[in-house]
Scaffold this motif. Structure first.
Motif, PDB file in Angstrom:
ATOM      1  N   VAL A 169      -3.221   5.242   9.887  1.00 16.60           N
ATOM      2  CA  VAL A 169      -3.180   3.969   9.170  1.00 16.60           C
ATOM      3  C   VAL A 169      -2.253   3.032   9.937  1.00 16.60           C
ATOM      4  CG1 VAL A 169      -2.567   2.813   7.022  1.00 16.60           C
ATOM      5  CG2 VAL A 169      -3.578   5.085   6.957  1.00 16.60           C
ATOM      6  N   PHE A 170      -2.701   1.806  10.154  1.00 15.34           N
ATOM      7  CA  PHE A 170      -1.882   0.811  10.831  1.00 15.34           C
ATOM      8  C   PHE A 170      -0.936   0.191   9.811  1.00 15.34           C
ATOM      9  CE2 PHE A 170      -1.474  -3.726  12.318  1.00 15.34           C
ATOM     10  CZ  PHE A 170      -0.545  -3.442  13.310  1.00 15.34           C
ATOM     11  N   THR A 171       0.359   0.263  10.054  1.00 19.93           N
ATOM     12  CA  THR A 171       1.335  -0.217   9.083  1.00 19.93           C
ATOM     13  C   THR A 171       2.303  -1.209   9.708  1.00 19.93           C
ATOM     14  OG1 THR A 171       2.954   1.545   9.510  1.00 19.93           O
ATOM     15  CG2 THR A 171       1.239   1.982   7.859  1.00 19.93           C
TER      16      THR A 171
ATOM     17  N   ARG B   2       7.472  -3.665   1.935  1.00 21.67           N
ATOM     18  CA  ARG B   2       8.798  -4.168   2.301  1.00 21.67           C
ATOM     19  C   ARG B   2       9.602  -3.168   3.125  1.00 21.67           C
ATOM     20  NH1 ARG B   2      11.186  -8.440  -0.641  1.00 21.67           N
ATOM     21  NH2 ARG B   2       9.818  -9.372  -2.217  1.00 21.67           N
ATOM     22  N   THR B   3       9.443  -1.883   2.850  1.00 21.49           N
ATOM     23  CA  THR B   3      10.329  -0.869   3.417  1.00 21.49           C
ATOM     24  C   THR B   3       9.634  -0.038   4.486  1.00 21.49           C
ATOM     25  OG1 THR B   3      11.420  -0.723   1.261  1.00 21.49           O
ATOM     26  CG2 THR B   3      11.877   1.034   2.833  1.00 21.49           C
ATOM     27  N   ALA B   4      10.214  -0.026   5.682  1.00 19.03           N
ATOM     28  CA  ALA B   4       9.633   0.726   6.791  1.00 19.03           C
ATOM     29  C   ALA B   4       9.579   2.215   6.481  1.00 19.03           C
ATOM     30  CB  ALA B   4      10.435   0.470   8.064  1.00 19.03           C
ATOM     31  N   ARG B   5      10.611   2.727   5.808  1.00 16.45           N
ATOM     32  CA  ARG B   5      10.635   4.163   5.509  1.00 16.45           C
ATOM     33  C   ARG B   5       9.472   4.561   4.606  1.00 16.45           C
ATOM     34  NH1 ARG B   5      16.194   6.832   3.675  1.00 16.45           N
ATOM     35  NH2 ARG B   5      16.591   6.271   5.859  1.00 16.45           N
ATOM     36  N   ASP B   6       9.141   3.721   3.630  1.00 18.13           N
ATOM     37  CA  ASP B   6       8.011   4.025   2.754  1.00 18.13           C
ATOM     38  C   ASP B   6       6.707   4.071   3.549  1.00 18.13           C
ATOM     39  OD1 ASP B   6       9.686   4.172   0.581  1.00 18.13           O
ATOM     40  OD2 ASP B   6       9.233   2.161  -0.152  1.00 18.13           O
ATOM     41  N   LEU B   7       6.555   3.168   4.482  1.00 18.07           N
ATOM     42  CA  LEU B   7       5.354   3.159   5.313  1.00 18.07           C
ATOM     43  C   LEU B   7       5.294   4.390   6.217  1.00 18.07           C
ATOM     44  CD1 LEU B   7       5.409  -0.617   6.258  1.00 18.07           C
ATOM     45  CD2 LEU B   7       3.618   0.509   4.935  1.00 18.07           C
ATOM     46  N   GLU B   8       6.425   4.793   6.751  1.00 20.54           N
ATOM     47  CA  GLU B   8       6.474   5.989   7.592  1.00 20.54           C
ATOM     48  C   GLU B   8       6.127   7.236   6.783  1.00 20.54           C
ATOM     49  OE1 GLU B   8      10.431   5.837   9.015  1.00 20.54           O
ATOM     50  OE2 GLU B   8      10.068   4.137  10.371  1.00 20.54           O
ATOM     51  N   THR B   9       6.640   7.308   5.563  1.00 19.04           N
ATOM     52  CA  THR B   9       6.338   8.447   4.685  1.00 19.04           C
ATOM     53  C   THR B   9       4.853   8.506   4.364  1.00 19.04           C
ATOM     54  OG1 THR B   9       8.554   8.376   3.715  1.00 19.04           O
ATOM     55  CG2 THR B   9       6.836   9.512   2.463  1.00 19.04           C
ATOM     56  N   LEU B  10       4.267   7.361   4.056  1.00 18.61           N
ATOM     57  CA  LEU B  10       2.835   7.306   3.767  1.00 18.61           C
ATOM     58  C   LEU B  10       2.025   7.768   4.968  1.00 18.61           C
ATOM     59  CD1 LEU B  10       0.437   6.300   1.939  1.00 18.61           C
ATOM     60  CD2 LEU B  10       0.630   4.133   3.181  1.00 18.61           C
ATOM     61  N   ALA B  11       2.306   7.203   6.131  1.00 18.53           N
ATOM     62  CA  ALA B  11       1.534   7.530   7.330  1.00 18.53           C
ATOM     63  C   ALA B  11       1.643   9.014   7.680  1.00 18.53           C
ATOM     64  CB  ALA B  11       2.006   6.665   8.500  1.00 18.53           C
ATOM     65  N   ALA B  12       2.844   9.585   7.505  1.00 15.42           N
ATOM     66  CA  ALA B  12       3.047  10.992   7.850  1.00 15.42           C
ATOM     67  C   ALA B  12       2.313  11.929   6.896  1.00 15.42           C
ATOM     68  CB  ALA B  12       4.539  11.315   7.846  1.00 15.42           C
ATOM     69  N   SER B  13       2.008  11.459   5.700  1.00 10.53           N
ATOM     70  CA  SER B  13       1.378  12.316   4.688  1.00 10.53           C
ATOM     71  C   SER B  13      -0.148  12.252   4.714  1.00 10.53           C
ATOM     72  CB  SER B  13       1.864  11.920   3.295  1.00 10.53           C
ATOM     73  OG  SER B  13       1.356  10.640   2.919  1.00 10.53           O
TER      74      SER B  13
ATOM     75  N   GLY C 172       0.763  -1.242   0.000  1.00 13.19           N
ATOM     76  CA  GLY C 172       0.000   0.000   0.000  1.00 13.19           C
ATOM     77  C   GLY C 172       0.791   1.287   0.000  1.00 13.19           C
ATOM     78  N   THR C 173       2.068   1.274  -0.369  1.00 19.09           N
ATOM     79  CA  THR C 173       2.839   2.515  -0.291  1.00 19.09           C
ATOM     80  C   THR C 173       3.123   3.152  -1.640  1.00 19.09           C
ATOM     81  OG1 THR C 173       4.950   1.301  -0.320  1.00 19.09           O
ATOM     82  CG2 THR C 173       3.986   1.827   1.844  1.00 19.09           C
ATOM     83  N   ARG C 174       2.846   2.457  -2.738  1.00 19.12           N
ATOM     84  CA  ARG C 174       3.160   3.009  -4.054  1.00 19.12           C
ATOM     85  C   ARG C 174       2.041   2.705  -5.043  1.00 19.12           C
ATOM     86  NH1 ARG C 174       9.547   1.270  -4.891  1.00 19.12           N
ATOM     87  NH2 ARG C 174      10.335   2.261  -2.979  1.00 19.12           N
ATOM     88  N   GLY C 175       1.981   3.505  -6.085  1.00 14.92           N
ATOM     89  CA  GLY C 175       1.093   3.203  -7.190  1.00 14.92           C
ATOM     90  C   GLY C 175      -0.346   2.986  -6.793  1.00 14.92           C
ATOM     91  N   LEU C 176      -0.934   1.933  -7.335  1.00 17.66           N
ATOM     92  CA  LEU C 176      -2.333   1.632  -7.077  1.00 17.66           C
ATOM     93  C   LEU C 176      -2.588   1.368  -5.597  1.00 17.66           C
ATOM     94  CD1 LEU C 176      -5.215   1.006  -7.892  1.00 17.66           C
ATOM     95  CD2 LEU C 176      -4.469  -1.303  -8.527  1.00 17.66           C
ATOM     96  N   GLY C 177      -1.712   0.608  -4.953  1.00 19.14           N
ATOM     97  CA  GLY C 177      -1.917   0.308  -3.543  1.00 19.14           C
ATOM     98  C   GLY C 177      -2.008   1.550  -2.690  1.00 19.14           C
ATOM     99  N   GLU C 178      -1.141   2.518  -2.967  1.00 17.17           N
ATOM    100  CA  GLU C 178      -1.176   3.774  -2.213  1.00 17.17           C
ATOM    101  C   GLU C 178      -2.505   4.497  -2.426  1.00 17.17           C
ATOM    102  OE1 GLU C 178       1.028   8.147  -2.024  1.00 17.17           O
ATOM    103  OE2 GLU C 178       1.869   6.542  -3.267  1.00 17.17           O
TER     104      GLU C 178
END
Length: 273
Positions: free
Chosen positions: A72-74, A56-67, A32-38
């Motif tokens: 969102v539970f990640t 896969r990447t914690a940083r991508d999930l953190e970026t998503l949640a912060a935005s 859920g952090t890129r493209g269609l999933g996001e």
């Protein structure tokens, strides 16, 4: 548009339409952090759903949640790793108190053309698409059943029903369509609906079609003219709206369906058939 939910005015979320379809629903989305999933995660959250997602990447999930405006539970994980996906489903259920829907969006392909792709490429492509979907649904079914039913959406691809390279990807995506149809029959008595969505070529920053439009505008124009009667590729936001509909109570009569969302696209690649 004015909607009501159980006789009460629907809660309007920032950026949403106020429709009651997924309001309060507990939904897990893989990839859920890129493209269609996001876009699926963002739309569901904007419409009042409680959303869990992984990548896969914690940083991508953190970026998503912060935005995002909504929480969102990640959890970072590899959907193909033994027990990690099952553990995430259990964690989301513990956090939300149950589960109403899941979206198998994580996917991809490994290896090149048929003569270049080896057995490991085929196995890896199968596992990230079909294998992860099977494990996600198996882990979710007891919780969907406990909630009185729910909705499963499997993200396949135009490559799953129209031929195009690489073949290992098309075969895996085709299997997802069949999987959704079969599970709809088997899980229907429990009130669980299962549907497959097949996006066409999507314009996603950094991905193939967006790069082609930017770096090879003439080739991109030829592709659009030959294969896309709608004049442009489908946007991931458009596909996300279909997914949200299938998760909602408004689609209660739809199960076992395969829904292409591709602007009537012909071949899935510039090479044609």
């Amino acid at each position: 548009m004015s909607n009501v939910n159980g006789g009460r005015p629907a809660v309007h979320q920032t950026g949403g339409t106020g429709w009651p379809g997924v309001l309060g629903k507990r939904v897990l989305v893989t990839g859920g952090t890129r493209g269609l999933g996001e876009q699926i995660v963002r739309l569901l959250a904007a419409e009042g759903a409680r959303v869990a997602t992984c990548a896969r990447t914690a940083r991508d999930l953190e970026t998503l949640a912060a935005s995002m405006d909504s929480a969102v539970f990640t959890q970072p994980l590899d959907v193909t790793a033994p027990e990690e996906l099952e553990g995430f489903v259990a964690a989301a259920v513990k956090r939300f108190g149950g589960l109403d829907g899941v979206v198998a969006c994580a996917g991809g392909s490994r290896g090149g053309g048929f003569e270049q792709a080896d057995a490991e490429d085929w196995a890896a492509t199968w596992e990230v698409n079909v294998g992860h979907t099977v494990r996600l649904v198996r882990a979710a079914v007891p919780h969907l059943r406990a909630a009185g039913g729910g909705s499963v959406v499997v993200i396949s691809s135009i490559s799953g029903w129209k031929p195009g390279p690489p073949v290992q990807y098309g075969v895996a995506k085709s299997a997802q369509i069949q999987l959704a149809a079969s599970l709809a029959r088997e899980l229907g008595p429990d009130g669980i609906r299962v549907n497959a969505v097949s996006p066409g070529s999507m314009l996603i920053p950094g991905r193939r079609w967006e790069r082609m439009r930017r770096e090879e505008p003439e080739a991109f124009a030829r592709f659009v003219a030959a294969e896309l009667p709608g004049g442009e590729p489908v946007a991931p936001q458009e596909v996300a709206r279909v997914v949200a509909f299938l998760l909602s109570d408004w689609s209660s009569g739809i199960s076992g369906a395969h829904l292409p969302v591709d602007r009537a696209q012909n071949a899935p690649s510039p090479e044609g058939y």
